[in-house]
Design an enzyme around this catalytic site. Structure first.
Site, short mmCIF file in Angstrom:
data_model
loop_
_atom_site.label_atom_id
_atom_site.label_comp_id
_atom_site.label_asym_id
_atom_site.label_seq_id
_atom_site.Cartn_x
_atom_site.Cartn_y
_atom_site.Cartn_z
CB ALA A 63 -0.94 0.14 1.26
N GLY A 108 0.69 -4.91 1.04
CA GLY A 108 -0.45 -4.99 0.17
C GLY A 108 -0.27 -5.99 -1.24
CD GLU A 111 -2.09 -7.18 3.37
OE1 GLU A 111 -1.66 -6.17 2.64
OE2 GLU A 111 -2.65 -7.39 4.62
CD GLU A 131 1.87 -5.04 6.11
OE1 GLU A 131 2.73 -5.99 6.34
OE2 GLU A 131 1.22 -5.05 4.99
N1 CAA Z 1 4.48 2.95 -0.85
C1 CAA Z 1 4.83 4.29 -1.61
N2 CAA Z 1 6.00 4.32 -2.40
C2 CAA Z 1 6.80 3.24 -2.61
C3 CAA Z 1 6.51 2.16 -1.88
C4 CAA Z 1 5.15 1.86 -1.03
N3 CAA Z 1 4.76 0.93 -0.58
N4 CAA Z 1 7.42 1.22 -2.21
C5 CAA Z 1 8.29 1.94 -3.10
N5 CAA Z 1 7.94 3.09 -3.23
C6 CAA Z 1 8.60 4.05 -4.05
C7 CAA Z 1 9.74 4.64 -3.38
O1 CAA Z 1 9.29 5.78 -2.23
C8 CAA Z 1 10.45 5.08 -4.35
O2 CAA Z 1 9.94 6.52 -4.90
P1 CAA Z 1 11.07 7.61 -5.27
O3 CAA Z 1 11.80 7.17 -6.38
O4 CAA Z 1 10.08 8.83 -5.56
O5 CAA Z 1 11.78 7.68 -4.00
C9 CAA Z 1 10.35 4.15 -5.40
O6 CAA Z 1 9.22 3.49 -5.16
C10 CAA Z 1 11.51 3.10 -5.69
O7 CAA Z 1 11.67 2.70 -4.39
P2 CAA Z 1 13.03 2.50 -3.70
O8 CAA Z 1 13.75 3.57 -4.02
O9 CAA Z 1 12.85 2.40 -2.27
O10 CAA Z 1 13.28 1.13 -4.36
P3 CAA Z 1 14.56 0.11 -3.83
O11 CAA Z 1 14.86 -1.00 -4.85
O12 CAA Z 1 15.71 0.74 -3.08
O13 CAA Z 1 13.63 -0.92 -2.50
C11 CAA Z 1 11.90 -1.98 -1.59
C12 CAA Z 1 12.60 -1.79 -2.97
C13 CAA Z 1 12.86 -3.00 -0.66
C14 CAA Z 1 10.41 -2.38 -2.27
C15 CAA Z 1 11.51 -0.42 -1.04
O14 CAA Z 1 10.85 0.35 -1.96
C16 CAA Z 1 10.42 -0.76 0.22
O15 CAA Z 1 10.93 -1.19 1.21
N6 CAA Z 1 9.36 -0.34 0.07
C17 CAA Z 1 8.24 -0.43 0.90
C18 CAA Z 1 7.76 -1.76 1.11
C19 CAA Z 1 6.63 -1.82 2.26
O16 CAA Z 1 7.01 -1.62 3.26
N7 CAA Z 1 5.55 -2.28 1.82
C20 CAA Z 1 4.28 -2.49 2.70
C21 CAA Z 1 3.47 -1.14 2.88
S1 CAA Z 1 2.24 -1.12 3.95
C22 CAA Z 1 0.92 -2.04 3.54
O17 CAA Z 1 1.11 -2.32 2.40
C23 CAA Z 1 -0.18 -1.96 4.30
C24 CAA Z 1 -1.23 -2.85 4.02
O18 CAA Z 1 -1.18 -4.07 4.36
C25 CAA Z 1 -2.26 -2.31 3.42
#
Ligand code: CAA
Length: 263
Positions: A63, A108, A111, A131
């Site tokens: 998400a 998500g 999920e 999360e």
């Molecule tokens: N939400 C918003 N933006 C996201 C995102 C997310 N979940 N995941 C990645 N992005 C964005 C980053 O902010 C980045 O944007 P910018 O270029 O504008 O900075 C772009 O995507 C590329 O991401 P990274 O630079 O971080 O890429 P990376 O290769 O270094 O890392 C990754 C990849 C490990 C997937 C890392 O992006 C990451 O950890 N993302 C978040 C993963 C996460 O925590 N997901 C769970 C979200 S909470 C949820 O989903 C709740 C629920 O159950 C409903």
């Protein structure tokens, strides 16, 4: 639509979450568009769906953390409901849905893959529910579907530790059915979808409903659900053609795709 593309390949519909700059993260707009894309699927000409993510790095990275970061308690609950409603629509969609997980499937993303009927993935796929590291619980069904798919013990370990797992481990614990080199994933997904599409479509739909509905109730009720859906098949032309072909030993005819008919 800005973030969802839909492509029809014969009887197979391919839905792609297309927000690669954010690794296909799910914001409200993506969820709304996915909901609309599902509503627009033509059930008369489509027999299976494939869900995948744009690009070669990520299926869905979760998400949208930016959108969630400023939510109040009520807004958080509403955002969870929005995701849950769309994912439930996917889970109960009349057609089988194959998740072709082509990279990160986090939060998500994991999920939404679990709301699909079948998961296959690329070797670079990464699954996880990170999360609790963000100070929240999984909110789009992760606490429920992961436990049902891989067992409560493994689900609790993954969710409490927020540790991501790679494709081979996802395969080992039964989260995915198969792992492919990245360049072979969509071919494999299409082949599987075509294999489903070659079967009697009403029977396939009834199987999905029988399995899904049956898992929600005890065995005595579950077998009644199966009996009714089994019985329904005997009203279809597919049953007459399918069994007729077998009895006539007409192998040529048996291999033909039985035309779709609504009941
Ligand atoms: N939400 C918003 N933006 C996201 C995102 C997310 N979940 N995941 C990645 N992005 C964005 C980053 O902010 C980045 O944007 P910018 O270029 O504008 O900075 C772009 O995507 C590329 O991401 P990274 O630079 O971080 O890429 P990376 O290769 O270094 O890392 C990754 C990849 C490990 C997937 C890392 O992006 C990451 O950890 N993302 C978040 C993963 C996460 O925590 N997901 C769970 C979200 S909470 C949820 O989903 C709740 C629920 O159950 C409903």
């Amino acid at each position: 639509m800005e973030f969802i593309t839909y492509e029809q390949d014969g009887f197979v519909g391919i839905i792609t979450i297309n927000r690669p700059k954010a690794l296909n993260a799910l914001n409200s707009q993506v969820l709304d568009e996915l909901d609309a894309a599902l509503d627009a699927v033509d059930l008369n000409t489509t027999r299976a769906l494939i869900l995948t993510g744009a690009g070669d790095k990520s299926f869905v990275a979760g998400a949208d953390i930016g959108e969630m970061s400023s939510l109040t308690k009520a807004e958080g609950e509403a955002f969870g409901k929005k995701g849950n409603d769309v994912f439930r629509k996917l889970e109960t969609f009349p057609l089988p849905v194959i998740a072709a997980v082509n990279g990160f499937a986090l939060g998500g993303g994991c999920e939404i893959s679990m709301s699909c009927d079948i998961r296959i993935c690329s070797e670079n796929a990464v699954f996880g529910q990170p999360e609790v590291g963000l100070g929240i619980t999984p909110g789009f069904g992760g606490t429920q579907r992961l436990a049902r798919l891989v067992g409560a013990g493994m689900a609790k370990q993954m969710i409490y530790t927020a540790r991501n797992i790679k494709a081979d481990e996802a395969y080992r614990i039964g989260l995915v059915n198969a792992v492919y080199p990245a360049e072979e994933l969509m071919t494999a997904a299409k082949k599987m979808a075509a294999g489903i599409a070659a079967q009697a479509p009403i029977a396939v739909r009834n199987c999905k409903k029988a399995i899904n509905d049956g898992l929600q109730v005890d065995m005595d009720q579950a077998i009644v659900i199966e009996e009714k859906l089994f019985g329904d098949c005997f009203e279809t032309e597919d049953q007459k053609a399918g069994m007729g072909n077998f009895l006539e030993k007409d192998k040529e005819k048996k291999l033909k795709v039985v035309p779709f008919q609504n009941k």
